[in-house]
Write an enzyme that holds these catalytic residues in place. Sequence first.
Site, PDB file in Angstrom:
ATOM      1  N   SER A   1      38.450  30.861  38.513  1.00 37.15           N
ATOM      2  CA  SER A   1      36.971  30.946  38.856  1.00 37.15           C
ATOM      3  C   SER A   1      36.379  29.844  37.746  1.00 37.15           C
ATOM      4  O   SER A   1      36.403  28.644  37.724  1.00 37.15           O
ATOM      5  CB  SER A   1      36.542  32.447  38.680  1.00 37.15           C
ATOM      6  OG  SER A   1      35.356  32.557  39.203  1.00 37.15           O
TER       7      SER A   1
ATOM      8  N   ARG B   1      25.261  42.496  38.579  1.00 34.00           N
ATOM      9  CA  ARG B   1      26.575  42.719  38.509  1.00 34.00           C
ATOM     10  C   ARG B   1      27.034  43.532  39.809  1.00 34.00           C
ATOM     11  O   ARG B   1      28.126  43.119  40.473  1.00 34.00           O
ATOM     12  CB  ARG B   1      26.815  43.908  37.253  1.00 34.00           C
ATOM     13  CG  ARG B   1      28.357  44.145  37.138  1.00 34.00           C
ATOM     14  CD  ARG B   1      29.339  43.038  36.884  1.00 34.00           C
ATOM     15  NE  ARG B   1      30.551  43.386  36.482  1.00 34.00           N
ATOM     16  CZ  ARG B   1      31.644  42.423  36.226  1.00 34.00           C
ATOM     17  NH1 ARG B   1      31.370  41.201  36.523  1.00 34.00           N
ATOM     18  NH2 ARG B   1      32.924  42.962  35.958  1.00 34.00           N
TER      19      ARG B   1
ATOM     20  N   ASP C   1      39.398  34.924  49.653  1.00 29.45           N
ATOM     21  CA  ASP C   1      38.534  34.629  48.669  1.00 29.45           C
ATOM     22  C   ASP C   1      37.567  33.860  49.384  1.00 29.45           C
ATOM     23  O   ASP C   1      37.379  32.745  49.746  1.00 29.45           O
ATOM     24  CB  ASP C   1      39.027  33.805  47.505  1.00 29.45           C
ATOM     25  CG  ASP C   1      38.050  33.426  46.427  1.00 29.45           C
ATOM     26  OD1 ASP C   1      36.930  33.662  46.455  1.00 29.45           O
ATOM     27  OD2 ASP C   1      38.403  33.066  45.341  1.00 29.45           O
TER      28      ASP C   1
ATOM     29  N   HIS D   1      37.947  37.231  45.957  1.00 25.14           N
ATOM     30  CA  HIS D   1      37.932  36.578  44.694  1.00 25.14           C
ATOM     31  C   HIS D   1      38.791  36.987  43.500  1.00 25.14           C
ATOM     32  O   HIS D   1      39.537  36.405  42.687  1.00 25.14           O
ATOM     33  CB  HIS D   1      36.626  36.158  44.112  1.00 25.14           C
ATOM     34  CG  HIS D   1      36.519  35.179  43.065  1.00 25.14           C
ATOM     35  ND1 HIS D   1      37.155  33.897  43.217  1.00 25.14           N
ATOM     36  CD2 HIS D   1      35.756  35.214  41.992  1.00 25.14           C
ATOM     37  CE1 HIS D   1      36.453  33.223  41.996  1.00 25.14           C
ATOM     38  NE2 HIS D   1      35.986  33.982  41.377  1.00 25.14           N
ATOM     39  N   ASP D   2      38.758  38.466  43.334  1.00 25.42           N
ATOM     40  CA  ASP D   2      39.310  39.222  42.500  1.00 25.42           C
ATOM     41  C   ASP D   2      40.705  39.030  42.341  1.00 25.42           C
ATOM     42  O   ASP D   2      41.526  39.460  41.320  1.00 25.42           O
ATOM     43  CB  ASP D   2      38.920  40.583  42.343  1.00 25.42           C
ATOM     44  CG  ASP D   2      37.753  41.150  41.694  1.00 25.42           C
ATOM     45  OD1 ASP D   2      37.298  40.127  41.008  1.00 25.42           O
ATOM     46  OD2 ASP D   2      37.512  42.325  41.472  1.00 25.42           O
TER      47      ASP D   2
END
Lengths: 201, 397
Positions: free
Chosen positions: B168, B238, B333, B366-367
Amino acid sequence: MNRPDWDIVTGWIGAGARVLDLGCGDGALLRHLIAERSVRGVGMEVDDERVARGVGADLNIVQADLDDGIRDWFGVHSFDYVLVSQTIQAIRHPERLLGEMLDIASEGIVTFPNMGYWRNRWQLGVQGMMPTTKALPNPWYNTPNIHLCTLRDFESLCEGLGIEILDRAVVDKNRRSSPLLRALPNWFGEHAIYRIRKRVV
Amino acid sequence: MSKSTAKNPPIEGTTHQPGSVGLVEPQTAYIDTPLLLDCGRRIEEYDLVYETYGELNERADNAVLICHALSGDHHAAGRHRPEDRKPGWWDTAIGPGKPIDTDRFFVVCVNNLGGCKGSTGPLSENPETGRPFGPDFPILTVRDWVNSQHALMRRLGISRWAAVTGGSLGGMQVMQWAISYPEAVAHAVVIAAAPKLSAQNIAFNEVARQAIITDPDFHDGRYAEQGVIPRRGLMLARMLGHITYLSDDAMRAKFGRELRSGKVQYGFDVEFQVESYLRYQGTSFVDRFDANTYLLMTKALDYFDPAAEADDDLSTALAPATARFLVVSFTSDWRFSPVRSKEIVRALLATGKSVSYAEVEAHQGHDAFLMPIPYYHQVLRGYFDNIARTMTEEGIS
């Protein structure tokens, strides 16, 4: 273990050339070419396991599906040779791939199993069944080989696409050439190996 | 198997863990070489907090720098205390026998400048005022970070990284390293990154920033002096971030439409498991992260665009790099999709760089770059094995 087409392909490629191998598998041919010809090679492969093996063998491998086209990835004339070794018969649009290959490299090298080989003709023509041979081991219902062709088919496609055939080699599975094979390549050649380029108009 | 409770979401696929680096202790490097920043300001002196795992060899050629992402820090592997509930953020990949094998590599991970985990940042005292920097801390870029990490590299007696690696925003630092210090990077491993943010990426960042800035407790960034923190804003930022880190599929698989109490309550309390998860992620983040740092990090993301200084041509921007590259993306992602990684690969190929690219089939979004997905780790391991092999050969010759 060398495949039947390797020696001829290696013989055609100049030392230090920039080579793109489409459908490179685990990169065995690339490694062979790096060892024998000190080429600067890139491989393209879609299968996870093979990509991982290629990367693990210190090769430059790009994971992508050839059926999505290759023009997005590479600029015009970014390679000296583009190879498609025993892969073209598994491509959804072989005619499109051939065109794209010759956009990004000055020469293409294509190898494929010859559907006109006498054993194939025997099995289909006389026995009346889809051929299964060492070169084409899969049954019809479960095969990646969806676009099989003969030498004449391939040559007529090249003619139609404005592609010039610079060299042709035909071998049997033992990589032998013989007078019979030279006289009747479309009958006795099990593997065809072509060197092609765009016809200069 | 029942769906996970939101309180303690399990990490998938962590059943087999080779070794852990064990207990680790952060260290601090005080750097008094002034850092000239892209924004034109200077930082005269600063602290960088970092952790290391493994041993630096005699030739100092086995060092691997790990660059962290938006909310990450220097604690990449191992535990600070035996009772720590969770190990460092990339413990799945770093350790003895793991893809980035600490039996062979000396791994360094730095809390970026402007961070809130010990490196000089908005929470630090501004020597000019004697108060926390807060909003006066200069805006940093990815290049500023790389320059500060370079100072640390020299401090550690390393002249060239065997590899610089990150996911990232970390992947962006890897690219910048390869561009800014070609001689100091042998291999660049760019994971789930992009050559610059899209308008959509910037839009998400802007919503996150607005959530923080418009929180009544933000006090123009001087909340620390008021003894408060902009909880709601940081929590919302968040929560929003987390939505972009997961894929639709991952959320469906993890939460579906499952209700906490089994039936709808016709109210605005937490009802769906996904709400509970997001609130948990949001509130726990508030206790461990600083709002001003969050603002700085999102700005660094927005500004990253190495091609901007090269007529918008990424190939030209990457031309100075001499590193070999490994680029990895994940199919689900959508924050930095495979298309974005492909831009990087294409630019590298266009200038004849040595590059491999793996597109990992993964549903985690994405994680995924933090997950021990077998194929992903197989590729990483293979790549780092090659690096180790090259080191050995160079050492012998």
